[in-house]
Design an enzyme around this catalytic site. Structure first.
Site, PDB file in Angstrom:
ATOM      1  N   ARG A  37       0.808  -1.229   0.136  1.00  0.00           N
ATOM      2  CA  ARG A  37      -0.004  -0.011   0.252  1.00  0.00           C
ATOM      3  C   ARG A  37       0.718   1.410  -0.040  1.00  0.00           C
ATOM      4  O   ARG A  37       2.041   1.026   0.029  1.00  0.00           O
ATOM      5  CB  ARG A  37      -1.037  -0.095   1.074  1.00  0.00           C
ATOM      6  N   ASP A  53       5.334  -5.790  -4.011  1.00  0.00           N
ATOM      7  CA  ASP A  53       4.656  -6.897  -3.304  1.00  0.00           C
ATOM      8  C   ASP A  53       5.765  -7.967  -2.836  1.00  0.00           C
ATOM      9  O   ASP A  53       6.335  -8.536  -3.912  1.00  0.00           O
ATOM     10  CB  ASP A  53       3.621  -7.347  -4.566  1.00  0.00           C
ATOM     11  N   TYR A 143      -3.265 -18.080  11.258  1.00  0.00           N
ATOM     12  CA  TYR A 143      -2.267 -17.200  11.476  1.00  0.00           C
ATOM     13  C   TYR A 143      -1.054 -17.932  12.362  1.00  0.00           C
ATOM     14  O   TYR A 143      -0.096 -17.927  12.098  1.00  0.00           O
ATOM     15  CB  TYR A 143      -2.835 -15.920  12.214  1.00  0.00           C
ATOM     16  N   LYS A 147       2.561 -19.061  11.354  1.00  0.00           N
ATOM     17  CA  LYS A 147       3.854 -18.413  12.041  1.00  0.00           C
ATOM     18  C   LYS A 147       4.667 -19.905  12.666  1.00  0.00           C
ATOM     19  O   LYS A 147       6.067 -19.579  12.567  1.00  0.00           O
ATOM     20  CB  LYS A 147       3.444 -17.777  13.397  1.00  0.00           C
TER      21      LYS A 147
HETATM   22  P1  NAD Z   1       0.101  -4.912   9.691  1.00  0.00           P
HETATM   23  O1  NAD Z   1      -1.035  -5.623   9.346  1.00  0.00           O
HETATM   24  O2  NAD Z   1      -0.084  -3.533  10.477  1.00  0.00           O
HETATM   25  O3  NAD Z   1       1.148  -4.614   8.650  1.00  0.00           O
HETATM   26  C1  NAD Z   1       1.649  -5.405   7.753  1.00  0.00           C
HETATM   27  C2  NAD Z   1       2.116  -4.450   6.247  1.00  0.00           C
HETATM   28  O4  NAD Z   1       2.588  -5.434   5.413  1.00  0.00           O
HETATM   29  C3  NAD Z   1       0.838  -3.766   5.840  1.00  0.00           C
HETATM   30  O5  NAD Z   1       1.113  -2.269   5.718  1.00  0.00           O
HETATM   31  C4  NAD Z   1       0.467  -4.343   4.480  1.00  0.00           C
HETATM   32  O6  NAD Z   1       0.101  -3.400   3.849  1.00  0.00           O
HETATM   33  C5  NAD Z   1       1.840  -5.064   4.234  1.00  0.00           C
HETATM   34  N1  NAD Z   1       1.710  -5.767   3.100  1.00  0.00           N
HETATM   35  C6  NAD Z   1       0.538  -6.694   2.991  1.00  0.00           C
HETATM   36  N2  NAD Z   1       0.781  -7.853   1.781  1.00  0.00           N
HETATM   37  C7  NAD Z   1       2.013  -7.431   1.410  1.00  0.00           C
HETATM   38  C8  NAD Z   1       2.807  -7.770   0.207  1.00  0.00           C
HETATM   39  N3  NAD Z   1       2.133  -8.750  -0.464  1.00  0.00           N
HETATM   40  N4  NAD Z   1       3.587  -7.119  -0.120  1.00  0.00           N
HETATM   41  C9  NAD Z   1       4.310  -5.991   0.685  1.00  0.00           C
HETATM   42  N5  NAD Z   1       3.693  -5.518   1.780  1.00  0.00           N
HETATM   43  C10 NAD Z   1       2.422  -6.284   2.106  1.00  0.00           C
HETATM   44  O7  NAD Z   1       0.974  -5.776  10.610  1.00  0.00           O
HETATM   45  P2  NAD Z   1       1.903  -5.282  11.823  1.00  0.00           P
HETATM   46  O8  NAD Z   1       1.117  -5.407  13.046  1.00  0.00           O
HETATM   47  O9  NAD Z   1       2.841  -4.140  11.843  1.00  0.00           O
HETATM   48  O10 NAD Z   1       2.846  -6.677  11.980  1.00  0.00           O
HETATM   49  C11 NAD Z   1       4.091  -6.932  11.303  1.00  0.00           C
HETATM   50  C12 NAD Z   1       4.602  -8.213  11.679  1.00  0.00           C
HETATM   51  O11 NAD Z   1       4.472  -8.615  13.100  1.00  0.00           O
HETATM   52  C13 NAD Z   1       3.662  -9.295  11.221  1.00  0.00           C
HETATM   53  O12 NAD Z   1       4.330 -10.690  10.756  1.00  0.00           O
HETATM   54  C14 NAD Z   1       2.832  -9.752  12.457  1.00  0.00           C
HETATM   55  O13 NAD Z   1       2.389 -11.316  12.311  1.00  0.00           O
HETATM   56  C15 NAD Z   1       3.981  -9.693  13.409  1.00  0.00           C
HETATM   57  N6  NAD Z   1       3.219  -9.482  14.906  1.00  0.00           N
HETATM   58  C16 NAD Z   1       2.505  -8.441  15.168  1.00  0.00           C
HETATM   59  C17 NAD Z   1       1.959  -8.203  16.240  1.00  0.00           C
HETATM   60  C18 NAD Z   1       1.222  -7.090  16.483  1.00  0.00           C
HETATM   61  O14 NAD Z   1       0.585  -6.859  17.676  1.00  0.00           O
HETATM   62  N7  NAD Z   1       1.150  -6.087  15.663  1.00  0.00           N
HETATM   63  C19 NAD Z   1       2.104  -9.209  17.238  1.00  0.00           C
HETATM   64  C20 NAD Z   1       2.742 -10.401  16.915  1.00  0.00           C
HETATM   65  C21 NAD Z   1       3.311 -10.396  15.776  1.00  0.00           C
HETATM   66  C1  AKB Z   2      -2.911 -10.676  16.594  1.00  0.00           C
HETATM   67  O1  AKB Z   2      -3.719 -10.342  17.730  1.00  0.00           O
HETATM   68  O2  AKB Z   2      -3.311 -11.484  15.673  1.00  0.00           O
HETATM   69  C2  AKB Z   2      -1.363 -10.311  16.946  1.00  0.00           C
HETATM   70  C3  AKB Z   2      -0.615 -11.200  17.257  1.00  0.00           C
HETATM   71  C4  AKB Z   2      -0.654 -11.314  18.999  1.00  0.00           C
HETATM   72  O3  AKB Z   2       0.188 -11.813  16.741  1.00  0.00           O
HETATM   73  N1  AKB Z   2      -1.639  -8.920  17.726  1.00  0.00           N
END
Ligand code: NAD
Ligand code: AKB
Length: 316
Positions: A37, A53, A143, A147
């Site tokens: 995006r 992408d 999910y 992971k």
């Molecule tokens: P998010 O959804 O806010 O951000 C993900 C980004 O990836 C988005 O900006 C999206 O546009 C981009 N994206 C999606 N498909 C894509 C593609 N094909 N190519 C390029 N970009 C693409 O997620 P986040 O919360 O920032 O999480 C980031 C990572 O951390 C993830 O792997 C998530 O599983 C992990 N994580 C997050 C949390 C949390 O609480 N936020 C907790 C545990 C793990």
């Molecule tokens: C979710 O709720 O999916 C994330 C995570 C704990 O990975 N915040």
């Protein structure tokens, strides 16, 4: 050679803050933000941005060569709640995106890779309290399955091809800069916004649903400390447990009421309740502490004060 870093998924909740933190360390022009995006407004004017992408491995390859990339942070993923609405898409992006990055890392001798896992790897049969690094792991969400499989791909590429890939099992992350992207723990961000804007919040989890959580400054620091640690101190090549705090919706509401006494909360659990109940309530992160010195700095009260202060300042 100077390090050149590619952040994939830089417009997301973690991506924005991690990109800004990495730019402070490595220099604005050496950290290339990328996403499917458009660029998040908070990144505008702070350094280079490319549209990318991660599913398109040729495009990824071209960018890695063109930008002389030496480190990749892969953040693109579909999170737990959105994943249950479209399991095929979640599996496809979360797995193929990672494999594309791992293959390029191997072919182009990328120095270091960062890829986050999650507490979502754990399932109903894992211990609820102080869930250990190694335990029964039977995730029930697509999910969590993606992971857990991803963790073993990371381990495999490290053992077989010596790719230096490092990973953390983040808890639910709470932040005020960039919005969360479809997780079960997102309520703990929404609640602060609603408390300030409407003085009330309807929570999609029950009042006594305890989950492991972490404030974003701790998560960014943990990520950078892990990535800066000497290779010899990284003993876990699947993904490290890390912990920040544990609370329930009722407890976060109480902590907000100390600052905003008129705030009220109601509970209307939906499909995310089952996901939350399948996860541990607290995490044992002693191995991260022993290996590279991990220690959280924020508890619930300190986080609430900081969240409200910053959101109020942003709204002025
Ligand atoms: P998010 O959804 O806010 O951000 C993900 C980004 O990836 C988005 O900006 C999206 O546009 C981009 N994206 C999606 N498909 C894509 C593609 N094909 N190519 C390029 N970009 C693409 O997620 P986040 O919360 O920032 O999480 C980031 C990572 O951390 C993830 O792997 C998530 O599983 C992990 N994580 C997050 C949390 C949390 O609480 N936020 C907790 C545990 C793990
Ligand atoms: C979710 O709720 O999916 C994330 C995570 C704990 O990975 N915040």
């Amino acid at each position: 050679m100077k390090d050149r870093i590619l952040v994939i998924g830089a417009s997301g909740q973690i991506g924005v803050e991690l990109t800004l933190a990495l730019r402070k360390i490595y220099g604005n022009n050496n950290v290339i933000a990328s996403d499917l995006r458009e660029q998040n407004p908070l990144l505008e004017g702070t350094g280079p941005y490319v549209s990318l992408d991660v599913m398109n491995s040729e495009m990824l390859h071209v960018q890695v060569i063109r930008q002389n990339i030496t480190q990749i942070y892969l953040l693109a993923a579909i999170l737990s709640a959105t994943g249950e609405k479209n399991p095929n898409l979640a599996w496809h992006l979360n797995m193929q995106g990672l494999l594309n990055v791992l293959d390029i890392a191997r072919e182009e001798n990328i120095k270091k890779i960062y890829w986050p896992s999650s507490i979502a790897v754990f399932g109903p049969t894992s211990p609820k309290q102080n869930c250990p690094q190694q335990t029964i792991i039977e995730p029930i969400t697509v999910y969590g399955i993606s992971k857990y499989a991803g963790e073993f791909w990371c381990n495999y590429y490290h053992k077989r091809y010596d790719v230096d890939i490092r990973s953390l099992r983040y808890p639910g992350l709470i932040s005020y800069k960039s919005a969360p992207g479809g997780g079960t723990t997102d309520y703990a961000v929404e609640i602060y916004h609603e408390a300030l804007e409407n003085k009330k919040y309807e929570c999609f989890l029950n009042e006594d649903t305890y989950l492991p959580m972490m404030y974003m400054p701790d998560a960014i620091r943990a990520t950078i400390e892990l990535m800066e640690a000497p290779k010899s101190s990284i003993n876990i090549r699947t993904s490290y447990n890390i912990a920040g705090m544990t609370f329930s919706p009722k407890e976060i509401a109480n902590s907000i009421q100390k600052h905003l006494p008129d705030f009220s909360i109601a509970y209307k659990p939906d499909y995310r309740q089952q996901i939350a109940e399948s996860w541990p309530q607290s995490i044992d992160d002693s191995i991260a502490n022993t290996d590279w010195g991990w220690k959280p700095q924020f508890n619930l009260e300190k986080m609430t004060a900081d969240m409200l202060l910053n959101l109020q300042a942003n709204n002025k």
